[in-house]
Write a protein that holds these residues in place. Structure first.
Motif, PDB file in Angstrom:
ATOM      1  N   GLN A   1       0.814  -1.217   0.000  1.00 31.54           N
ATOM      2  CA  GLN A   1       0.000   0.000   0.000  1.00 31.54           C
ATOM      3  C   GLN A   1       0.849   1.269   0.000  1.00 31.54           C
ATOM      4  O   GLN A   1       0.318   2.362  -0.090  1.00 31.54           O
ATOM      5  CB  GLN A   1      -0.942  -0.006   1.205  1.00 31.54           C
ATOM      6  CG  GLN A   1      -2.011  -1.081   1.126  1.00 31.54           C
ATOM      7  CD  GLN A   1      -2.846  -0.973  -0.162  1.00 31.54           C
ATOM      8  OE1 GLN A   1      -3.372   0.074  -0.486  1.00 31.54           O
ATOM      9  NE2 GLN A   1      -2.925  -2.073  -0.893  1.00 31.54           N
ATOM     10  N   ASP A   2       2.163   1.122   0.102  1.00 36.64           N
ATOM     11  CA  ASP A   2       3.034   2.289   0.092  1.00 36.64           C
ATOM     12  C   ASP A   2       3.711   2.501  -1.265  1.00 36.64           C
ATOM     13  O   ASP A   2       4.804   3.040  -1.357  1.00 36.64           O
ATOM     14  CB  ASP A   2       4.067   2.207   1.203  1.00 36.64           C
ATOM     15  CG  ASP A   2       4.869   0.917   1.164  1.00 36.64           C
ATOM     16  OD1 ASP A   2       4.504   0.004   0.407  1.00 36.64           O
ATOM     17  OD2 ASP A   2       5.860   0.836   1.912  1.00 36.64           O
ATOM     18  N   MET A   3       3.020   2.083  -2.328  1.00 36.64           N
ATOM     19  CA  MET A   3       3.502   2.340  -3.689  1.00 36.64           C
ATOM     20  C   MET A   3       3.560   3.842  -3.911  1.00 36.64           C
ATOM     21  O   MET A   3       2.714   4.582  -3.412  1.00 36.64           O
ATOM     22  CB  MET A   3       2.549   1.742  -4.725  1.00 36.64           C
ATOM     23  CG  MET A   3       2.658   0.266  -4.918  1.00 36.64           C
ATOM     24  SD  MET A   3       4.182  -0.216  -5.739  1.00 36.64           S
ATOM     25  CE  MET A   3       3.926   0.440  -7.360  1.00 36.64           C
ATOM     26  N   PRO A   4       4.569   4.330  -4.654  1.00 35.81           N
ATOM     27  CA  PRO A   4       4.588   5.755  -4.975  1.00 35.81           C
ATOM     28  C   PRO A   4       3.323   6.129  -5.755  1.00 35.81           C
ATOM     29  O   PRO A   4       2.858   5.364  -6.597  1.00 35.81           O
ATOM     30  CB  PRO A   4       5.825   5.914  -5.861  1.00 35.81           C
ATOM     31  CG  PRO A   4       6.660   4.720  -5.580  1.00 35.81           C
ATOM     32  CD  PRO A   4       5.723   3.625  -5.198  1.00 35.81           C
ATOM     33  N   ARG A   5       2.785   7.298  -5.454  1.00 34.44           N
ATOM     34  CA  ARG A   5       1.530   7.732  -6.081  1.00 34.44           C
ATOM     35  C   ARG A   5       1.703   7.947  -7.585  1.00 34.44           C
ATOM     36  O   ARG A   5       0.832   7.594  -8.372  1.00 34.44           O
ATOM     37  CB  ARG A   5       1.054   9.007  -5.409  1.00 34.44           C
ATOM     38  CG  ARG A   5      -0.292   9.465  -5.877  1.00 34.44           C
ATOM     39  CD  ARG A   5      -0.785  10.613  -5.044  1.00 34.44           C
ATOM     40  NE  ARG A   5      -2.062  11.061  -5.539  1.00 34.44           N
ATOM     41  CZ  ARG A   5      -2.697  12.111  -5.089  1.00 34.44           C
ATOM     42  NH1 ARG A   5      -2.164  12.810  -4.100  1.00 34.44           N
ATOM     43  NH2 ARG A   5      -3.839  12.464  -5.591  1.00 34.44           N
ATOM     44  N   TYR A   6       2.831   8.544  -7.968  1.00 33.54           N
ATOM     45  CA  TYR A   6       3.135   8.790  -9.381  1.00 33.54           C
ATOM     46  C   TYR A   6       4.468   8.116  -9.716  1.00 33.54           C
ATOM     47  O   TYR A   6       5.522   8.738  -9.649  1.00 33.54           O
ATOM     48  CB  TYR A   6       3.214  10.288  -9.663  1.00 33.54           C
ATOM     49  CG  TYR A   6       1.912  11.010  -9.443  1.00 33.54           C
ATOM     50  CD1 TYR A   6       0.899  10.954 -10.390  1.00 33.54           C
ATOM     51  CD2 TYR A   6       1.683  11.733  -8.281  1.00 33.54           C
ATOM     52  CE1 TYR A   6      -0.309  11.602 -10.191  1.00 33.54           C
ATOM     53  CE2 TYR A   6       0.485  12.387  -8.068  1.00 33.54           C
ATOM     54  CZ  TYR A   6      -0.500  12.323  -9.036  1.00 33.54           C
ATOM     55  OH  TYR A   6      -1.691  12.966  -8.818  1.00 33.54           O
ATOM     56  N   PRO A   7       4.442   6.842 -10.080  1.00 34.32           N
ATOM     57  CA  PRO A   7       5.695   6.099 -10.256  1.00 34.32           C
ATOM     58  C   PRO A   7       6.579   6.623 -11.382  1.00 34.32           C
ATOM     59  O   PRO A   7       7.803   6.580 -11.265  1.00 34.32           O
ATOM     60  CB  PRO A   7       5.226   4.666 -10.532  1.00 34.32           C
ATOM     61  CG  PRO A   7       3.799   4.763 -10.874  1.00 34.32           C
ATOM     62  CD  PRO A   7       3.262   5.996 -10.261  1.00 34.32           C
ATOM     63  N   ALA A   8       6.016   7.132 -12.459  1.00 34.10           N
ATOM     64  CA  ALA A   8       6.852   7.638 -13.548  1.00 34.10           C
ATOM     65  C   ALA A   8       7.641   8.871 -13.103  1.00 34.10           C
ATOM     66  O   ALA A   8       8.766   9.081 -13.552  1.00 34.10           O
ATOM     67  CB  ALA A   8       6.001   7.965 -14.768  1.00 34.10           C
ATOM     68  N   ARG A   9       7.078   9.659 -12.217  1.00 30.77           N
ATOM     69  CA  ARG A   9       7.809  10.816 -11.684  1.00 30.77           C
ATOM     70  C   ARG A   9       8.984  10.356 -10.831  1.00 30.77           C
ATOM     71  O   ARG A   9      10.058  10.952 -10.868  1.00 30.77           O
ATOM     72  CB  ARG A   9       6.879  11.695 -10.851  1.00 30.77           C
ATOM     73  CG  ARG A   9       5.842  12.415 -11.671  1.00 30.77           C
ATOM     74  CD  ARG A   9       4.961  13.271 -10.791  1.00 30.77           C
ATOM     75  NE  ARG A   9       3.826  13.794 -11.555  1.00 30.77           N
ATOM     76  CZ  ARG A   9       2.878  14.539 -11.040  1.00 30.77           C
ATOM     77  NH1 ARG A   9       2.911  14.869  -9.756  1.00 30.77           N
ATOM     78  NH2 ARG A   9       1.886  14.967 -11.793  1.00 30.77           N
ATOM     79  N   VAL A  10       8.763   9.311 -10.044  1.00 31.55           N
ATOM     80  CA  VAL A  10       9.848   8.763  -9.228  1.00 31.55           C
ATOM     81  C   VAL A  10      10.974   8.269 -10.127  1.00 31.55           C
ATOM     82  O   VAL A  10      12.151   8.560  -9.888  1.00 31.55           O
ATOM     83  CB  VAL A  10       9.331   7.624  -8.315  1.00 31.55           C
ATOM     84  CG1 VAL A  10      10.482   6.896  -7.633  1.00 31.55           C
ATOM     85  CG2 VAL A  10       8.349   8.159  -7.294  1.00 31.55           C
ATOM     86  N   LEU A  11      10.624   7.542 -11.183  1.00 30.92           N
ATOM     87  CA  LEU A  11      11.628   7.019 -12.103  1.00 30.92           C
ATOM     88  C   LEU A  11      12.346   8.155 -12.823  1.00 30.92           C
ATOM     89  O   LEU A  11      13.570   8.144 -12.955  1.00 30.92           O
ATOM     90  CB  LEU A  11      10.994   6.064 -13.113  1.00 30.92           C
ATOM     91  CG  LEU A  11      11.949   5.419 -14.114  1.00 30.92           C
ATOM     92  CD1 LEU A  11      12.995   4.574 -13.397  1.00 30.92           C
ATOM     93  CD2 LEU A  11      11.177   4.581 -15.116  1.00 30.92           C
ATOM     94  N   ALA A  12      11.607   9.162 -13.282  1.00 35.43           N
ATOM     95  CA  ALA A  12      12.219  10.288 -13.999  1.00 35.43           C
ATOM     96  C   ALA A  12      13.171  11.064 -13.095  1.00 35.43           C
ATOM     97  O   ALA A  12      14.278  11.441 -13.517  1.00 35.43           O
ATOM     98  CB  ALA A  12      11.143  11.205 -14.559  1.00 35.43           C
ATOM     99  N   SER A  13      12.770  11.288 -11.849  1.00 40.99           N
ATOM    100  CA  SER A  13      13.668  12.018 -10.943  1.00 40.99           C
ATOM    101  C   SER A  13      14.895  11.176 -10.602  1.00 40.99           C
ATOM    102  O   SER A  13      16.004  11.706 -10.466  1.00 40.99           O
ATOM    103  CB  SER A  13      12.934  12.451  -9.679  1.00 40.99           C
ATOM    104  OG  SER A  13      12.536  11.341  -8.920  1.00 40.99           O
ATOM    105  N   HIS A  14      14.730   9.865 -10.507  1.00 38.85           N
ATOM    106  CA  HIS A  14      15.856   8.965 -10.250  1.00 38.85           C
ATOM    107  C   HIS A  14      16.851   8.998 -11.412  1.00 38.85           C
ATOM    108  O   HIS A  14      18.063   9.119 -11.195  1.00 38.85           O
ATOM    109  CB  HIS A  14      15.331   7.538 -10.037  1.00 38.85           C
ATOM    110  CG  HIS A  14      16.393   6.494 -10.009  1.00 38.85           C
ATOM    111  ND1 HIS A  14      17.250   6.327  -8.948  1.00 38.85           N
ATOM    112  CD2 HIS A  14      16.748   5.564 -10.932  1.00 38.85           C
ATOM    113  CE1 HIS A  14      18.086   5.327  -9.207  1.00 38.85           C
ATOM    114  NE2 HIS A  14      17.799   4.857 -10.407  1.00 38.85           N
ATOM    115  N   VAL A  15      16.340   8.907 -12.633  1.00 43.46           N
ATOM    116  CA  VAL A  15      17.213   8.920 -13.809  1.00 43.46           C
ATOM    117  C   VAL A  15      17.949  10.259 -13.904  1.00 43.46           C
ATOM    118  O   VAL A  15      19.146  10.309 -14.195  1.00 43.46           O
ATOM    119  CB  VAL A  15      16.396   8.627 -15.091  1.00 43.46           C
ATOM    120  CG1 VAL A  15      17.230   8.854 -16.337  1.00 43.46           C
ATOM    121  CG2 VAL A  15      15.867   7.197 -15.064  1.00 43.46           C
TER     122      VAL A  15
END
Length: 173
Positions: free
Chosen positions: A22-36
């Motif tokens: 239940q603690d999945m990031p709300r906007y996963p593509a944003r997490v990935l983009a900021s990580h990259v």
């Protein structure tokens, strides 16, 4: 394939009912983009911190003039490499919605990743601030000092998590 189909839609909100965590990031593509983006900055900064003094010594040029040329080039190289790997994953079909969700979840749960990003971000801020003061606001100085700060943050995290525990093993009787 459009970004929304691939899972790279930055505004796609995750359907948390589809996952047990239940603690999945709300906007996963944003997490990935900021990580990259963060990895691009870290790689480019580390590359620049190695290339600038080496180039200055080999070419017998002042470090400041070399830094104004090589730090922007090293950051562009970092972005090319980081986003190149991401594009390759996209092309290989590994960045569909489930793939992006999985990567975003693993990024947020990796204590080392989070710590490295935090340290390098704070190091970059400290370095840029130092560049404003010592470089009298010159853009090249601000960028160079920010890159050095980012590299210092990466090295601090690596030393805390990887090197110091190994050294502690040698001290045990």
């Amino acid at each position: 394939m459009s970004p929304s189909v691939s899972g790279l839609d930055l505004n796609r909100e995750v359907d948390r009912s589809a996952y047990t965590a239940q603690d999945m990031p709300r906007y996963p593509a944003r997490v990935l983009a900021s990580h990259v983006t963060m990895k691009a900055l870290q790689f480019g900064s580390c590359l620049g911190c190695v290339a600038v003094p080496a180039w200055a010594i080999l070419r017998k040029q002042p470090v400041g003039s070399v830094a104004r040329v090589l730090f922007p080039a090293s950051l562009l190289t970092g972005f090319a490499v980081s986003y190149g790997f991401t594009f390759k994953l996209f092309e290989d079909g590994k960045l569909d919605e489930a793939g992006v969700d999985d990567r975003a979840y693993r990024i947020t749960k990796s204590a080392g990743q989070v710590k490295c990003d935090k340290y390098s971000f704070l190091g970059g801020l400290a370095g840029a601030s130092t560049g404003v003061i010592l470089g009298r606001g010159h853009r090249g100085a601000i960028l160079a000092y920010a890159c050095v700060g980012i590299t210092a943050g990466v090295l601090l995290q690596v030393s805390q998590d990887l090197i110091l525990p190994k050294l502690a093993e040698f001290e045990k009787p």
